[in-house]
Design an enzyme around this catalytic site. Structure first.
Site, PDB file in Angstrom:
ATOM      1  N   GLU A   1      -8.030   3.412  -5.333  1.00 57.07           N
ATOM      2  CA  GLU A   1      -8.767   2.771  -4.231  1.00 57.07           C
ATOM      3  C   GLU A   1     -10.257   2.681  -4.566  1.00 57.07           C
ATOM      4  OE1 GLU A   1      -9.071   0.688  -2.328  1.00 57.07           O
ATOM      5  OE2 GLU A   1      -8.559   1.203  -0.272  1.00 57.07           O
TER       6      GLU A   1
ATOM      7  N   ARG B   1       0.864  -1.180   0.000  1.00 59.91           N
ATOM      8  CA  ARG B   1       0.000   0.000   0.000  1.00 59.91           C
ATOM      9  C   ARG B   1       0.898   1.226   0.000  1.00 59.91           C
ATOM     10  NH1 ARG B   1      -3.998  -0.666   4.980  1.00 59.91           N
ATOM     11  NH2 ARG B   1      -4.699   1.388   4.289  1.00 59.91           N
ATOM     12  N   HIS B   2       0.324   2.364  -0.323  1.00 55.38           N
ATOM     13  CA  HIS B   2       1.052   3.638  -0.245  1.00 55.38           C
ATOM     14  C   HIS B   2       1.509   3.880   1.202  1.00 55.38           C
ATOM     15  CE1 HIS B   2      -2.482   5.146   1.815  1.00 55.38           C
ATOM     16  NE2 HIS B   2      -3.174   4.440   0.920  1.00 55.38           N
TER      17      HIS B   2
ATOM     18  N   HIS C   1      -3.603   0.415  -2.898  1.00 61.53           N
ATOM     19  CA  HIS C   1      -4.450   0.766  -1.744  1.00 61.53           C
ATOM     20  C   HIS C   1      -5.034  -0.504  -1.127  1.00 61.53           C
ATOM     21  CE1 HIS C   1      -4.339   4.945  -3.225  1.00 61.53           C
ATOM     22  NE2 HIS C   1      -4.244   4.338  -4.392  1.00 61.53           N
TER      23      HIS C   1
ATOM     24  N   ARG D   1      -1.207   9.869  -2.899  1.00 59.73           N
ATOM     25  CA  ARG D   1      -0.477   9.104  -1.889  1.00 59.73           C
ATOM     26  C   ARG D   1       0.287   7.924  -2.493  1.00 59.73           C
ATOM     27  NH1 ARG D   1      -6.010   8.556  -1.500  1.00 59.73           N
ATOM     28  NH2 ARG D   1      -7.014   6.565  -1.004  1.00 59.73           N
TER      29      ARG D   1
ATOM     30  N   ASN E   1      -5.136   8.877   6.401  1.00 63.37           N
ATOM     31  CA  ASN E   1      -4.963   7.706   7.279  1.00 63.37           C
ATOM     32  C   ASN E   1      -4.875   8.183   8.726  1.00 63.37           C
ATOM     33  OD1 ASN E   1      -2.769   6.034   4.942  1.00 63.37           O
ATOM     34  ND2 ASN E   1      -4.924   5.612   5.348  1.00 63.37           N
TER      35      ASN E   1
HETATM   36  O1  F6P Z   1      -8.739   3.704   5.026  1.00 65.83           O
HETATM   37  C1  F6P Z   1      -8.010   3.496   3.884  1.00 65.83           C
HETATM   38  C2  F6P Z   1      -8.833   2.838   2.812  1.00 65.83           C
HETATM   39  O2  F6P Z   1      -8.007   2.580   1.731  1.00 65.83           O
HETATM   40  C3  F6P Z   1     -10.069   3.662   2.348  1.00 65.83           C
HETATM   41  O3  F6P Z   1      -9.781   4.644   1.390  1.00 65.83           O
HETATM   42  C4  F6P Z   1     -10.988   2.581   1.854  1.00 65.83           C
HETATM   43  O4  F6P Z   1     -12.322   2.962   1.725  1.00 65.83           O
HETATM   44  C5  F6P Z   1     -10.753   1.520   2.907  1.00 65.83           C
HETATM   45  O5  F6P Z   1      -9.392   1.600   3.287  1.00 65.83           O
HETATM   46  C6  F6P Z   1     -11.076   0.132   2.434  1.00 65.83           C
HETATM   47  O6  F6P Z   1     -11.008  -0.804   3.466  1.00 65.83           O
HETATM   48  P1  F6P Z   1     -12.319  -1.582   3.932  1.00 65.83           P
HETATM   49  O7  F6P Z   1     -12.875  -2.250   2.710  1.00 65.83           O
HETATM   50  O8  F6P Z   1     -11.835  -2.544   4.960  1.00 65.83           O
HETATM   51  O9  F6P Z   1     -13.288  -0.562   4.465  1.00 65.83           O
END
Ligand code: F6P
Length: 250
Positions: free
Chosen positions: A134, A8-9, A202, A111, A15
């Site tokens: 993402e 990941r970045h 991501h 990022r 974050n």
């Molecule tokens: O929080 C970082 C991130 O990459 C968000 O941009 C994204 O919506 C999320 O994680 C995805 O993770 P999950 O599917 O577990 O919510």
């Protein structure tokens, strides 16, 4: 043989604030990770090249001088001469391997692109690809999970109940299944190019890529733990994929 690195970045400003989606830049810590990442990948490439070169040259020598019955048997002058040159050959071969083309793919989000900024563009072929962005969380972009839970409790629960198929509401909102579909062409390209690479992406995309390469089931994949500042190195082998991972600790 090749190395596929995925990560990941580095840590972003969002974050730190716990906000999902968005296009925030790296935090200071994230920028430090980016610097360490380029050094780390370089080191791993050299180690891989040395290991591969040594194995190849040993194989060549074994076929030239098949194993003898007794270890004590004396080496011929020619064998001795060849052994003497082995190290030099290994180094030269390893250099050629580690100089071969290495591609870096990032998403088109800040990022991710910033995480690859410390790689020398003269040395690496760096591409920014929208497909690696993402998951789009539609009208929930920029919110924290707590805010979503408080303001849209039934939506929050619906996602918990079926994370794979749940699609975020609003323009462009996606589900995991949607992201799996948009990644299909990337996965085909990854298989086709057959060279070593690094993918900086991501959380959702990383889960899907690792899930594909490591054959995770679709039901477990959205729940797998894939923290930031962790680098996964995969080596496809005839019998499956060899995985090693490292977590960077500041
Ligand atoms: O929080 C970082 C991130 O990459 C968000 O941009 C994204 O919506 C999320 O994680 C995805 O993770 P999950 O599917 O577990 O919510």
């Amino acid at each position: 043989e090749r190395q596929i690195f995925v990560t990941r970045h580095g840590e972003s400003e969002d974050n730190l604030a716990g906000r999902i989606g968005g296009d925030a830049p790296l935090s200071e810590k994230g920028r430090k990770f980016s610097k360490c990442l380029s050094r780390f990948v370089k080191e791993r490439r050299i180690a891989f090249a040395l290991d591969l070169a040594r194995r190849k040259i040993e194989q060549e020598q074994e076929s030239k001088y098949p194993l003898k019955d007794s270890d004590e048997e004396e080496l011929s002058a020619e064998e001795e001469f060849d052994q003497h040159r082995t190290e030099k050959k290994v180094k030269a071969r390893a250099e050629a391997i580690s100089n071969s083309q290495f591609t870096i793919w990032t998403s088109m989000l800040k990022r991710s692109m910033q995480t690859a900024e410390s790689f020398d563009p003269d040395e690496y072929d760096i591409k920014h690809i929208r497909f690696l962005n993402e998951i789009n969380s539609g009208s929930r972009e920029g919110m924290t999970y707590e805010e979503i839970k408080a303001q849209h409790p039934s939506e929050f629960k619906a996602r918990q109940d079926d994370k794979l198929y749940y699609r975020y509401p609003g323009m462009g909102g996606e589900s995991y299944i949607d992201v799996i579909h948009r990644l299909q062409s990337m996965i085909i390209e990854l298989e086709r190019m057959n060279q070593s690479c690094l993918i900086v992406t991501h959380r959702v995309v990383l889960r899907i890529l690792l899930g594909y390469l490591l054959e995770w089931s679709q039901t477990q994949m959205p729940h797998m733990l894939v923290p930031i500042h962790t680098v996964y190195e995969l080596r496809p082998k005839p019998y499956g994929v060899e995985l090693t991972s490292w977590t960077w600790d500041e």
